[in-house]
Design a protein around this motif. Structure first.
Motif, short mmCIF file in Angstrom:
data_model
loop_
_atom_site.label_atom_id
_atom_site.label_comp_id
_atom_site.label_asym_id
_atom_site.label_seq_id
_atom_site.Cartn_x
_atom_site.Cartn_y
_atom_site.Cartn_z
N GLU A 259 0.80 -1.24 0.00
CA GLU A 259 0.00 0.00 0.00
C GLU A 259 0.83 1.28 0.00
N ASN A 260 1.87 1.33 0.80
CA ASN A 260 2.65 2.57 0.95
C ASN A 260 3.76 2.72 -0.08
N THR A 261 3.78 1.86 -1.07
CA THR A 261 4.80 1.94 -2.12
C THR A 261 4.46 3.10 -3.06
#
Length: 172
Positions: free
Chosen positions: A119-121
């Protein structure tokens, strides 16, 4: 500091639900600093896990960038994640692969959990392959109080940052 994961194969006599004992080889994953520590840790973990004699048949470095446990899941899946970057010189897309281990109940859930883990990529990525792993259990490193590998890494990074700030203030 990155975490090094080791796959350890252990052979022992396992008692099944029927009461029958059968010689079994199972794969476990743990993080350690060296092969020596990995061997010591798997001996410790297996001694707590079984009262039978066991033999460590293989220890190897696992090709894993990340390990993501999820609650209410009982199997481990290896996800191949292709990170996509644009090569500025040639203008072509360049893919670099990494592998991560995610816990899930089936392949569909493993895909969803892999997506959650990514998700935080900031960059683009694809998940071209997911396969069930032979790994039975994962033993992350805990020192005294229970902290995750990420918390250990974050704490180590913040200690380094605080030292750098102190050094800079001494120069003024």
């Amino acid at each position: 500091m990155s975490v090094t994961w080791y796959e350890c194969k252990v052979k022992y006599r396992k008692t099944h639900d029927t009461g029958e004992q059968k010689l079994t080889t199972e794969t476990y994953l743990l993080d350690a600093i060296s092969f020596t520590e990995a061997e010591a840790r798997i001996n410790e973990e297996m001694a707590a896990y079984t009262s039978e004699e066991f033999l460590i048949t293989n220890i190897k470095v696992a090709n894993l960038a990340e390990v993501h446990p999820f609650e209410n899941s009982d199997r481990w899946f290896k996800s191949k994640v292709s990170l996509i970057a644009l090569d500025e010189n040639s203008g072509k897309e360049k893919k670099s692969n990494m592998y991560m281990l995610v816990q899930a109940n089936d392949v569909k859930e493993a895909y969803e959990n892999s997506t959650k883990a990514m998700e935080n990529t900031m960059g683009d990525y694809t998940i071209p392959a997911i396969a069930e792993s032979p790994i039975i259990d994962v033993f992350p490193y805990f020192s005294g109080e229970e902290e995750s590998v990420e918390e250990r890494h974050t704490a180590k990074t913040s200690e380094t940052s605080e030292e750098e700030v102190l050094d800079e203030s001494e120069l003024v």
